[in-house]
Design an enzyme around this catalytic site. Structure first.
Site, PDB file in Angstrom:
ATOM      1  NE  ARG A  51      -1.803  -2.078   2.783  1.00 22.35           N
ATOM      2  CZ  ARG A  51      -1.946  -3.329   2.375  1.00 22.35           C
ATOM      3  NH1 ARG A  51      -2.957  -3.672   1.635  1.00 22.35           N
ATOM      4  NH2 ARG A  51      -1.084  -4.273   2.706  1.00 22.35           N
ATOM      5  CB  THR A  52       3.457   2.573   2.247  1.00 23.11           C
ATOM      6  OG1 THR A  52       2.720   2.143   3.383  1.00 23.11           O
ATOM      7  CG2 THR A  52       4.050   3.947   2.526  1.00 23.11           C
ATOM      8  CE  LYS A  80      26.475  -2.855  -6.815  1.00 24.80           C
ATOM      9  NZ  LYS A  80      26.647  -1.845  -7.874  1.00 24.80           N
ATOM     10  NE  ARG A 101       7.327   0.915   4.682  1.00 23.34           N
ATOM     11  CZ  ARG A 101       6.115   0.367   4.721  1.00 23.34           C
ATOM     12  NH1 ARG A 101       5.952  -0.902   4.419  1.00 23.34           N
ATOM     13  NH2 ARG A 101       5.067   1.079   5.054  1.00 23.34           N
ATOM     14  CG  HIS A 129       3.857   4.165   8.534  1.00 25.48           C
ATOM     15  ND1 HIS A 129       3.881   4.988   7.418  1.00 25.48           N
ATOM     16  CD2 HIS A 129       3.480   2.941   8.086  1.00 25.48           C
ATOM     17  CE1 HIS A 129       3.522   4.275   6.368  1.00 25.48           C
ATOM     18  NE2 HIS A 129       3.280   3.042   6.731  1.00 25.48           N
TER      19      HIS A 129
HETATM   20  C1  NCD Z   1       1.960  -0.864   8.163  1.00 29.49           C
HETATM   21  C2  NCD Z   1       3.463  -0.691   8.257  1.00 29.49           C
HETATM   22  O1  NCD Z   1       4.192  -0.894   7.291  1.00 29.49           O
HETATM   23  O2  NCD Z   1       3.893  -0.336   9.359  1.00 29.49           O
HETATM   24  N1  NCD Z   1       1.531  -1.082   6.836  1.00 29.49           N
HETATM   25  C3  NCD Z   1       1.276  -0.018   6.035  1.00 29.49           C
HETATM   26  O3  NCD Z   1       2.122   0.802   5.777  1.00 29.49           O
HETATM   27  N2  NCD Z   1       0.038   0.127   5.596  1.00 29.49           N
HETATM   28  C4  NCD Z   1       1.407  -1.834   9.109  1.00 29.49           C
HETATM   29  C5  NCD Z   1       1.960  -3.233   9.090  1.00 29.49           C
HETATM   30  O4  NCD Z   1       2.844  -3.574   8.306  1.00 29.49           O
HETATM   31  O5  NCD Z   1       1.465  -4.024   9.888  1.00 29.49           O
END
Ligand code: NCD
Length: 307
Positions: A51-52, A80, A101, A129
């Protein structure tokens, strides 16, 4: 230049404005179709994501921009041994904005210190997040019509769940928000959330082990997955993974106007039969993630709203 590393990087007024833009985008997305023409978003994902990453990419494409990036550490020069500082310096030459991320807490902050472009924290380990939080705020606001005077239950892995930490951080700034923190003792919220965020701001909260007990008083139930990848041993994960499962039977204990949110991915913690319940809002929430990321990209790139 602004970055988004933590939900508190924006004032409450700025968040209100972002949510208002996201709302406007939802009503008439076509007006925004070219506001980022010629701009590029880099998505640098050192950890798995559906999703993100895709909602960021979809957001930039919806704005007329383009996207580039990588979706695993293995397919980047991190494999690397390149540092985040060097990587972001280079990405700054290729893109106008970066969503990152990374499994390590503080990685987006490090990137921001060496970056020539705005950095968005798309999740740093078990820490924060903030764009999921913007998504959650937009969802709560559109379902309940407010972000204040709410009793919010957060259930599951409150220790490693970064979405929980960011959401608590953001919600304590609104009047009369109370929290019910539902977790097994091993997965309680970290000490800094309890002391420095909740107690320091005189926020009413309680910690419970039992979901049934909490359900009748909630306006919002925020379910979370047990974060397998952050556990030190598999036995603990197996012991705790199914500690809460929301079922239609449990939903009977909840109010008619309570909504269920989940950042997704879901594993077992919400049974699929709950999806049919009109109070299940988690797929709608995923859709809101696109609108709010569109508004965020515009803000950080200082793009004006179309007239
Ligand atoms: C979350 C995350 O990555 O922290 N997912 C997301 O970004 N929608 C929650 C999760 O992974 O449980």
């Amino acid at each position: 230049m602004r970055h988004l590393l933590n939900p508190l990087d924006f004032t409450v007024e700025e968040i209100d404005e972002l949510l208002a833009v996201a709302d406007d985008i939802e009503k008439d997305p076509s007006r925004y179709a070219h506001v980022c023409d010629g701009k590029k978003l880099a998505t640098c994902f050192y950890e798995p994501s559906t999703r993100t990453r895709l909602s960021f990419e979809s957001a930039m494409l919806n704005l007329g921009g383009s996207v580039l990036g990588f979706s695993s550490a293995d397919s980047s020069s991190a494999a690397k041994g390149e540092s985040i500082a060097d990587t972001i310096r280079v990405i700054s030459c290729y893109a106008d904005i970066c969503a990152m991320r990374h499994p390590k807490e503080g990685s987006a902050l490090v990137a921001s210190l060496h970056s020539g472009i705005p950095v968005i924290n798309a999740g740093d380990g078990g820490h924060q997040h903030p764009t999921q939080t913007l998504t959650d705020l937009l969802t709560i606001h559109s379902l309940k019509g407010r972000l204040d005077h709410l009793t919010v239950g957060l259930c599951g892995d409150l220790k490693f769940g970064r979405t929980v930490h960011s959401l608590i951080n953001a919600l304590v700034r609104y009047p009369d928000v109370k929290f019910v923190l539902i977790s097994p003792p091993e997965l309680r919220v970290p000490e800094y959330i309890r002391e420095d965020v909740l107690r320091a701001n005189h926020i009413e909260f309680k910690e419970l082990g039992n979901l049934d007990e909490a359900l009748p008083e909630l306006d919002i139930l925020y379910m979370t997955r047990v974060q397998r990848e952050r556990f030190f041993n598999e036995e603990d994960y197996i012991r705790l993974k199914d500690c809460y499962i929301l079922t239609p039977k449990k939903m009977k204990l909840a109010r008619e106007d309570m909504f269920v949110l989940h950042p997704l991915p879901r594993v077992n913690e919400i049974s699929v039969e709950v999806d049919k319940d009109p109070r299940a809002a988690y797929f709608k929430q995923a859709q809101y993630g696109v609108y709010v990321r569109m508004a965020l990209i515009m803000k950080l790139l200082e793009v004006k709203q179309p007239c």
